[in-house]
Write an enzyme that holds these catalytic residues in place. Structure first.
Site, PDB file in Angstrom:
ATOM      1  N   ASN A  13       0.875  -1.178   0.000  1.00 29.75           N
ATOM      2  CA  ASN A  13       0.000   0.000   0.000  1.00 29.75           C
ATOM      3  C   ASN A  13       0.911   1.227   0.000  1.00 29.75           C
ATOM      4  O   ASN A  13       1.490   1.571   1.026  1.00 29.75           O
ATOM      5  CB  ASN A  13      -0.892  -0.052   1.250  1.00 29.75           C
ATOM      6  CG  ASN A  13      -1.702   1.213   1.428  1.00 29.75           C
ATOM      7  OD1 ASN A  13      -1.765   2.062   0.528  1.00 29.75           O
ATOM      8  ND2 ASN A  13      -2.334   1.351   2.586  1.00 29.75           N
ATOM      9  N   LYS A  15       0.190   4.244  -0.327  1.00 32.76           N
ATOM     10  CA  LYS A  15      -0.455   5.439   0.263  1.00 32.76           C
ATOM     11  C   LYS A  15      -0.234   6.660  -0.643  1.00 32.76           C
ATOM     12  O   LYS A  15      -0.195   6.510  -1.857  1.00 32.76           O
ATOM     13  CB  LYS A  15       0.035   5.651   1.697  1.00 32.76           C
ATOM     14  CG  LYS A  15      -0.149   4.383   2.536  1.00 32.76           C
ATOM     15  CD  LYS A  15      -0.005   4.594   4.008  1.00 32.76           C
ATOM     16  CE  LYS A  15      -0.184   3.244   4.705  1.00 32.76           C
ATOM     17  NZ  LYS A  15      -0.170   3.334   6.143  1.00 32.76           N
ATOM     18  N   HIS A 100      -9.583   1.052   4.671  1.00 26.92           N
ATOM     19  CA  HIS A 100      -8.320   1.218   5.409  1.00 26.92           C
ATOM     20  C   HIS A 100      -8.576   2.169   6.590  1.00 26.92           C
ATOM     21  O   HIS A 100      -9.356   3.110   6.472  1.00 26.92           O
ATOM     22  CB  HIS A 100      -7.248   1.784   4.473  1.00 26.92           C
ATOM     23  CG  HIS A 100      -5.891   1.775   5.104  1.00 26.92           C
ATOM     24  ND1 HIS A 100      -5.497   2.732   6.014  1.00 26.92           N
ATOM     25  CD2 HIS A 100      -4.851   0.922   4.987  1.00 26.92           C
ATOM     26  CE1 HIS A 100      -4.259   2.456   6.416  1.00 26.92           C
ATOM     27  NE2 HIS A 100      -3.852   1.356   5.805  1.00 26.92           N
ATOM     28  N   GLU A 102      -6.998   4.562   7.712  1.00 32.49           N
ATOM     29  CA  GLU A 102      -6.781   5.983   7.416  1.00 32.49           C
ATOM     30  C   GLU A 102      -7.990   6.579   6.705  1.00 32.49           C
ATOM     31  O   GLU A 102      -8.312   7.752   6.865  1.00 32.49           O
ATOM     32  CB  GLU A 102      -5.486   6.154   6.596  1.00 32.49           C
ATOM     33  CG  GLU A 102      -4.268   5.927   7.480  1.00 32.49           C
ATOM     34  CD  GLU A 102      -3.037   5.409   6.755  1.00 32.49           C
ATOM     35  OE1 GLU A 102      -2.973   5.496   5.523  1.00 32.49           O
ATOM     36  OE2 GLU A 102      -2.130   4.895   7.454  1.00 32.49           O
ATOM     37  N   GLU A 172      -5.488  -5.119  10.482  1.00 34.24           N
ATOM     38  CA  GLU A 172      -4.509  -4.043  10.642  1.00 34.24           C
ATOM     39  C   GLU A 172      -4.801  -3.269  11.929  1.00 34.24           C
ATOM     40  O   GLU A 172      -5.578  -2.304  11.914  1.00 34.24           O
ATOM     41  CB  GLU A 172      -4.590  -3.081   9.443  1.00 34.24           C
ATOM     42  CG  GLU A 172      -4.187  -3.707   8.133  1.00 34.24           C
ATOM     43  CD  GLU A 172      -3.548  -2.681   7.209  1.00 34.24           C
ATOM     44  OE1 GLU A 172      -2.492  -2.988   6.663  1.00 34.24           O
ATOM     45  OE2 GLU A 172      -4.085  -1.561   7.068  1.00 34.24           O
ATOM     46  N   GLY A 178       2.339   2.145  10.767  1.00 34.66           N
ATOM     47  CA  GLY A 178       3.292   3.254  10.615  1.00 34.66           C
ATOM     48  C   GLY A 178       3.975   3.655  11.909  1.00 34.66           C
ATOM     49  O   GLY A 178       4.593   4.706  11.991  1.00 34.66           O
ATOM     50  N   SER A 228       3.315  -2.162  10.314  1.00 31.98           N
ATOM     51  CA  SER A 228       4.766  -2.177  10.548  1.00 31.98           C
ATOM     52  C   SER A 228       5.434  -3.504  10.182  1.00 31.98           C
ATOM     53  O   SER A 228       6.368  -3.942  10.861  1.00 31.98           O
ATOM     54  CB  SER A 228       5.082  -1.804  12.004  1.00 31.98           C
ATOM     55  OG  SER A 228       4.658  -0.486  12.266  1.00 31.98           O
TER      56      SER A 228
HETATM   57  P1  PGA Z   1       2.744   0.214   7.629  1.00 29.52           P
HETATM   58  O1  PGA Z   1       1.287   0.416   6.957  1.00 29.52           O
HETATM   59  O2  PGA Z   1       3.303  -1.068   7.085  1.00 29.52           O
HETATM   60  O3  PGA Z   1       3.522   1.417   7.226  1.00 29.52           O
HETATM   61  O4  PGA Z   1       2.528   0.134   9.108  1.00 29.52           O
HETATM   62  C1  PGA Z   1       0.416  -0.666   6.757  1.00 29.52           C
HETATM   63  C2  PGA Z   1      -0.862  -0.169   6.148  1.00 29.52           C
HETATM   64  O5  PGA Z   1      -1.326   0.910   6.501  1.00 29.52           O
HETATM   65  O6  PGA Z   1      -1.471  -0.842   5.297  1.00 29.52           O
END
Ligand code: PGA
Length: 276
Positions: A13, A15, A100, A102, A172, A178, A228
């Site tokens: 992803n 982003k 997601h 976010e 997740e 992140g 992460s």
């Molecule tokens: P990350 O993000 O690996 O940077 O923690 C995962 C995601 O949001 O899908």
């Protein structure tokens, strides 16, 4: 379908990162790195909308698939700024991330909008990667299981069992996204099991439940972990029997970090193949 035959997926992803040029460069580097590999997982690259076509073109001669990070559920109309499922399939996109955290957190997506998008994705033959997961407050209040099972049940509302088998669910935990705090692999596996039980339970009274294939709805779908994921944590994650791969943010932005994740998942695929 069972643990031995479920699809293993490594999805990136990206982003809101990468201009078209940078996206193409990264996709090309990943294509080149896996070109001679056998027993690859399903590799899905999810760039921003603006780079989708570039990435579709870059992976054209490879088994790599392309996904969008979001979409509108309606097909067309006066919805300024939105991208429809038909616009995605028109580009050659095969996957779409839905719900997601976010999107839920910053763009007011709800369980209800996730359900509408999931239905639209299935109708348009886009494979949905539906994201679920609890916040830190919810985890600390021991609400992880109720939050996750509620999100799964809401996402699947009014979706026939046969259709549900096509979806991918990504667990997740929001506190792990992140942050560098990855969820212990055994815990990711436990929540993946909970997701499978929730899906199976939803279809327990399905008229088709006499069919043993359908009774096991939860065992048939791919469940990923995201939050992460790094080259240093992927081996342990891929050892978990109920986790079928990863949805990766930060570590998907550079081929040097993303390719080792693919390579780690190949060990699991080899094990699967040796068991069938
Ligand atoms: P990350 O993000 O690996 O940077 O923690 C995962 C995601 O949001 O899908």
């Amino acid at each position: 379908m069972s643990e031995n035959t479920r699809k293993i997926i490594i999805a990136g992803n990206w982003k809101m990162h990468k201009t078209r040029h940078k996206a193409r460069e990264l996709a090309e580097a990943i294509v080149a790195a896996v070109k001679h590999h056998q027993d690859l997982p399903e590799i899905v690259l999810c760039p921003p909308f603006t780079a989708l076509l570039d990435v579709v073109q870059a992976v054209q001669q490879s088994p790599i698939k392309v996904g969008a990070q979001n979409m509108e559920h309606r097909t067309s109309g006066a919805f300024t700024g939105e991208i429809s499922p038909t616009m995605l399939t028109d580009l050659g996109v095969g996957y779409v991330i839905i719900g997601h955290s976010e999107r839920r957190q910053f763009f007011a997506e709800t369980n209800a909008s996730v359900n509408l998008k999931l239905k639209a994705a299935l109708e348009h033959n886009l494979t949905p990667i539906v994201c679920v997961g609890e916040s830190l407050d919810e985890r600390e209040a021991n609400l992880t299981d109720s939050v996750v099972s509620r999100q799964v049940a809401a996402a699947l509302t009014d979706i026939p069992q046969t259709e549900s088998l096509k979806l991918v669910i990504a667990y997740e935990p929001i506190w792990a996204i992140g942050t560098g705090k990855h969820c212990p692999s055994q815990e990711a596996n436990r929540v993946a099991q909970l997701i499978r039980r929730t899906v199976s339970e939803l279809y327990r009274n399905d008229p088709a439940s006499g069919n043993s294939d359908k009774v096991q709805a939860g065992d048939s779908i791919s469940v990923l972990y995201g939050g992460s994921v790094k080259p240093s944590t992927i081996d342990e994650l891929m050892d978990q029997p109920d986790v079928d791969g990863a949805l990766v943010g930060g570590a998907s932005l550079q081929a040097e970090e993303f390719v080792p994740l693919i390579e780690s998942s190949q060990k699991r695929i080899k094990q699967q193949l040796s068991r069938v």
